[in-house]
Write a protein that holds these residues in place. Structure first.
Motif, mmCIF file in Angstrom:
data_model
loop_
_atom_site.group_PDB
_atom_site.id
_atom_site.type_symbol
_atom_site.label_atom_id
_atom_site.label_comp_id
_atom_site.label_asym_id
_atom_site.label_seq_id
_atom_site.Cartn_x
_atom_site.Cartn_y
_atom_site.Cartn_z
ATOM 1 N N ALA A 118 0.742 -1.194 0.010
ATOM 2 C CA ALA A 118 -0.113 0.186 -0.051
ATOM 3 C C ALA A 118 0.768 1.017 -0.198
ATOM 4 O O ALA A 118 2.174 1.084 0.396
ATOM 5 N N ALA A 119 0.086 2.361 -0.578
ATOM 6 C CA ALA A 119 0.756 3.690 -0.440
ATOM 7 C C ALA A 119 -0.183 4.574 0.114
ATOM 8 O O ALA A 119 -1.109 4.577 -0.314
ATOM 9 N N GLY A 120 0.333 5.636 0.996
ATOM 10 C CA GLY A 120 -0.529 6.649 1.492
ATOM 11 C C GLY A 120 -1.160 7.465 0.299
ATOM 12 O O GLY A 120 -0.318 7.825 -0.506
ATOM 13 N N LEU A 121 -2.351 7.875 0.514
ATOM 14 C CA LEU A 121 -2.921 9.029 -0.325
ATOM 15 C C LEU A 121 -2.070 10.435 -0.031
ATOM 16 O O LEU A 121 -2.223 11.246 -0.952
ATOM 17 N N GLY A 122 -1.594 10.837 1.258
ATOM 18 C CA GLY A 122 -1.223 11.963 1.446
ATOM 19 C C GLY A 122 -1.951 12.630 2.519
ATOM 20 O O GLY A 122 -2.809 12.198 2.831
#
Length: 195
Positions: A118-122
């Motif tokens: 997963a990657a954070g949306l910000g």
């Protein structure tokens, strides 16, 4: 308008058939059935979010909005959200949080990635899908072994609009074959990416 082919959906069929198909995906009362119907629906993808943005997708705009709303109702803030990748057995549909579901691959917008890459949306809402895609620690496509998935990855790193990117992935996989196979063509989703 398709980002992959440049064609429009205007020649898909009679207006009455399109209207009936749209009614089928908006008239469902059960929210989980409604979500599943939108994931598999073709007709909402014929419409853009706005005439000023012809490559956008009403289908994916709606699925993204539902995922955000579901996360917000569960108490998550935007800064808590991730784009999570599910491949193979992890490619299950999570009601309201799955925004793309293809054979062997699912993408989720969620505050609970549950061990998935997963990657954070910000910290704040932003329109750049490509920025988030580039931060994923693993991809659902075997970019190390197949050129077709390297091409897809390169394109997705350029796309800013989320609905455009998701519609592009759907069309690309439909045109070039499944992302995860039975092992006969060497594809295996979830390979670690070289960065």
């Amino acid at each position: 308008m398709s980002l992959l082919t440049g064609s429009t959906g205007a020649s898909v069929g009679p207006v009455g058939e399109i209207g009936a198909a749209l009614y089928d995906v908006i008239s469902i009362e059960d929210s989980e059935e409604l979500h599943a119907a939108w994931l598999g629906a073709a007709v909402p993808a014929l419409f853009s979010e706005s005439p000023y943005y012809p490559y956008t997708s009403l289908k994916y705009h709606t699925l993204l909005t539902a995922a955000l709303l579901d996360n917000y109702r569960a108490g998550a803030g935007f800064e808590d959200l991730y784009l999570a990748v599910g491949c193979g057995d992890e490619a299950e549909v999570v009601p309201h949080r799955t925004v793309l579901s293809l054979p062997g691959v699912a993408l989720h917008v969620t505050s609970e990635p549950d061990g998935r890459p997963a990657a954070g949306l910000g910290a704040v809402p932003a329109r750049s899908f490509g920025d988030v895609w580039a931060r994923l620690p693993e991809l659902p496509f075997d970019v190390n072994r197949e050129r077709r998935w390297r091409v897809l990855d390169a394109q997705l790193r350029r796309v800013r609009s989320w609905s455009v990117a998701l519609q592009y992935v759907e069309e690309y996989v439909a045109a070039l074959g499944p992302a995860v196979s039975d092992g006969t063509d060497g594809a295996s989703g979830g390979e670690s990416r070289d960065t």
